[in-house]
Design a protein around this motif. Structure first.
Motif, PDB file in Angstrom:
ATOM      1  N   UNK A 194      57.598  45.535  39.251  1.00 12.78           N
ATOM      2  CA  UNK A 194      56.350  44.783  39.392  1.00 12.78           C
ATOM      3  C   UNK A 194      56.627  43.291  39.446  1.00 12.78           C
ATOM      4  N   UNK A 195      57.564  42.830  38.621  1.00 12.21           N
ATOM      5  CA  UNK A 195      57.916  41.411  38.664  1.00 12.21           C
ATOM      6  C   UNK A 195      58.500  41.024  40.018  1.00 12.21           C
ATOM      7  N   UNK A 196      59.329  41.897  40.574  1.00 11.84           N
ATOM      8  CA  UNK A 196      59.933  41.623  41.883  1.00 11.84           C
ATOM      9  C   UNK A 196      58.866  41.577  42.974  1.00 11.84           C
ATOM     10  N   UNK A 197      57.919  42.519  42.942  1.00 12.39           N
ATOM     11  CA  UNK A 197      56.959  42.678  44.033  1.00 12.39           C
ATOM     12  C   UNK A 197      55.717  41.823  43.877  1.00 12.39           C
ATOM     13  N   UNK A 198      55.566  41.172  42.717  1.00  8.26           N
ATOM     14  CA  UNK A 198      54.376  40.339  42.508  1.00  8.26           C
ATOM     15  C   UNK A 198      54.271  39.243  43.557  1.00  8.26           C
ATOM     16  N   UNK A 199      55.408  38.739  44.017  1.00 10.88           N
ATOM     17  CA  UNK A 199      55.401  37.662  45.003  1.00 10.88           C
ATOM     18  C   UNK A 199      55.258  38.124  46.434  1.00 10.88           C
ATOM     19  N   UNK A 200      54.990  39.409  46.652  1.00 18.37           N
ATOM     20  CA  UNK A 200      54.824  39.969  48.000  1.00 18.37           C
ATOM     21  C   UNK A 200      53.351  40.324  48.183  1.00 18.37           C
ATOM     22  N   UNK A 201      52.554  39.453  48.762  1.00 23.67           N
ATOM     23  CA  UNK A 201      51.106  39.703  48.813  1.00 23.67           C
ATOM     24  C   UNK A 201      50.712  40.922  49.627  1.00 23.67           C
ATOM     25  N   UNK A 202      51.589  41.409  50.491  1.00 20.56           N
ATOM     26  CA  UNK A 202      51.261  42.596  51.300  1.00 20.56           C
ATOM     27  C   UNK A 202      51.760  43.891  50.678  1.00 20.56           C
ATOM     28  N   UNK A 203      52.125  43.853  49.385  1.00 19.78           N
ATOM     29  CA  UNK A 203      52.504  45.057  48.654  1.00 19.78           C
ATOM     30  C   UNK A 203      51.473  45.329  47.569  1.00 19.78           C
ATOM     31  N   UNK A 204      50.917  46.541  47.568  1.00 19.19           N
ATOM     32  CA  UNK A 204      50.005  46.997  46.531  1.00 19.19           C
ATOM     33  C   UNK A 204      50.695  48.079  45.710  1.00 19.19           C
ATOM     34  N   UNK A 205      50.217  48.285  44.485  1.00 20.09           N
ATOM     35  CA  UNK A 205      50.783  49.304  43.599  1.00 20.09           C
ATOM     36  C   UNK A 205      49.832  50.476  43.481  1.00 20.09           C
ATOM     37  N   UNK A 206      50.360  51.686  43.718  1.00 18.88           N
ATOM     38  CA  UNK A 206      49.608  52.921  43.478  1.00 18.88           C
ATOM     39  C   UNK A 206      50.103  53.492  42.163  1.00 18.88           C
ATOM     40  N   UNK A 207      49.192  53.850  41.241  1.00 15.34           N
ATOM     41  CA  UNK A 207      49.565  54.029  39.843  1.00 15.34           C
ATOM     42  C   UNK A 207      49.624  55.485  39.372  1.00 15.34           C
ATOM     43  N   UNK A 208      49.556  56.464  40.272  1.00 20.47           N
ATOM     44  CA  UNK A 208      49.681  57.836  39.798  1.00 20.47           C
ATOM     45  C   UNK A 208      51.071  58.071  39.225  1.00 20.47           C
ATOM     46  N   UNK A 209      51.123  58.793  38.100  1.00 22.77           N
ATOM     47  CA  UNK A 209      52.400  59.184  37.528  1.00 22.77           C
ATOM     48  C   UNK A 209      53.068  58.155  36.648  1.00 22.77           C
ATOM     49  N   UNK A 210      52.663  56.900  36.706  1.00 22.88           N
ATOM     50  CA  UNK A 210      53.306  55.890  35.874  1.00 22.88           C
ATOM     51  C   UNK A 210      52.629  55.839  34.504  1.00 22.88           C
ATOM     52  N   UNK A 211      53.290  55.195  33.543  1.00 24.26           N
ATOM     53  CA  UNK A 211      52.724  55.035  32.210  1.00 24.26           C
ATOM     54  C   UNK A 211      51.537  54.074  32.230  1.00 24.26           C
ATOM     55  N   UNK A 212      50.667  54.220  31.243  1.00 24.27           N
ATOM     56  CA  UNK A 212      49.520  53.320  31.153  1.00 24.27           C
ATOM     57  C   UNK A 212      49.968  51.872  31.023  1.00 24.27           C
ATOM     58  N   UNK A 260      47.989  45.533  36.963  1.00 24.05           N
ATOM     59  CA  UNK A 260      46.757  44.751  37.060  1.00 24.05           C
ATOM     60  C   UNK A 260      47.024  43.298  36.690  1.00 24.05           C
ATOM     61  N   UNK A 261      47.813  43.087  35.636  1.00 23.01           N
ATOM     62  CA  UNK A 261      48.092  41.727  35.165  1.00 23.01           C
ATOM     63  C   UNK A 261      48.945  40.945  36.151  1.00 23.01           C
ATOM     64  N   UNK A 262      50.000  41.568  36.657  1.00 20.23           N
ATOM     65  CA  UNK A 262      50.952  40.842  37.505  1.00 20.23           C
ATOM     66  C   UNK A 262      50.493  40.726  38.942  1.00 20.23           C
ATOM     67  N   UNK A 263      49.872  41.787  39.476  1.00 26.29           N
ATOM     68  CA  UNK A 263      49.485  41.769  40.883  1.00 26.29           C
ATOM     69  C   UNK A 263      48.033  41.351  41.084  1.00 26.29           C
ATOM     70  N   UNK A 264      47.215  41.562  40.077  1.00 28.08           N
ATOM     71  CA  UNK A 264      45.783  41.324  40.224  1.00 28.08           C
ATOM     72  C   UNK A 264      45.071  42.614  40.556  1.00 28.08           C
TER      73      UNK A 264
END
Length: 250
Positions: free
Chosen positions: A172-190, A197-201
């Motif tokens: 997430x820290x690496x990809x935060x600076x890539x505005x055209x990358x979104x995170x899909x959260x299935x399967x990851x820890x809460x 949400x905090x790092x990417x918005x």
């Protein structure tokens, strides 16, 4: 609020897509982006995630397309492409799909491979988002996804599961600076979803279920646990997906 599952799989068998649609109804999910599932046995997939390897496994993209047509618009088909074998087919059939999936876990390879770039170039022309789960192998990690996203700034990339192991905080820290990358959260820890949400918005986080491997109710509970305000919850559960997919959902 319209709820959109950004990542479900259509498994082989005569019970689909009816079973998927029934599960969606029970969970209150209106629409779902679907990719072919069941390409290789789960034990082999788990081994390839840990140890590497490549499966010569063809996805049933035609079955996904047929299921979407039978769903009354509720299922949105993604083309699951093997970079080695599927470029010409994807190029000719892209108009019938809503997005592209590439899987280093299944088909191996590196994200800097020209065959991957060729697929993404077709996705760019088609206006498709690209769904991709990174793995801990050279050429297929979050930094490699960041470089790929930088090469194709007009393509929206979706980082599936926030990586392959549930605790992708460094990614997430690496990809935060890539505005055209979104995170899909299935399967990851809460904790990972909250960090997304905090790092990417809140505008860069997508709800998904990983059906049938995960119960949709679990993923909905995870979104509830994030403590989002109504606008943020609506964005994660559907608004962001609608924007990425270019869908007008009534």
């Amino acid at each position: 609020m319209t709820v959109v599952d950004f990542h479900a799989r259509l498994v082989p068998g005569a019970t689909e897509p009816e079973n998927l649609l029934a599960v969606m109804d029970a969970a209150g999910i209106d629409r779902a982006a679907i990719s072919a599932g069941g390409l290789i046995p789960l034990d082999r997939l788990a081994a390839q995630i840990d140890e590497g390897g490549r499966a010569e496994a063809a996805a049933d993209n035609e079955g996904v397309r047929r299921a979407a047509r039978r769903s009354g618009g509720r299922l949105l088909p993604f083309f699951f492409a093997d970079p080695v074998n599927d470029l010409s087919t994807y190029r000719s059939e892209a108009v019938d799909f809503k997005g592209l999936e590439i899987s280093p876990a299944v088909h191996g390879g590196r994200l800097d491979d020209p065959s991957v770039h060729d697929l993404v170039a077709v996705a760019e022309t088609a206006g498709h988002p690209v769904y991709l789960v990174t793995v801990a192998r050279p050429g297929a990690g979050p930094r490699d996804l960041a470089r790929l996203a930088g090469r194709f700034p007009r393509v929206t990339f979706v980082w599936g599961h926030c990586g392959h192991h549930g605790l992708g905080l460094a990614g997430l820290d690496v990809l935060a600076g890539c505005p055209n990358v979104l995170a899909e959260i299935s399967g990851c820890l809460t904790v990972t979803a909250r960090r997304a949400v905090t790092r990417l918005g809140v505008g860069r986080v997508l709800f998904g279920t990983e059906y049938p491997l995960q119960a949709p109710a679990v993923e909905l509970c995870k979104v509830d646990a994030l403590g989002l305000d109504p606008a943020g919850r609506s964005a994660v559960l559907g608004g962001n997906a609608r924007r990425v997919l270019g869908e007008e959902i009534r």
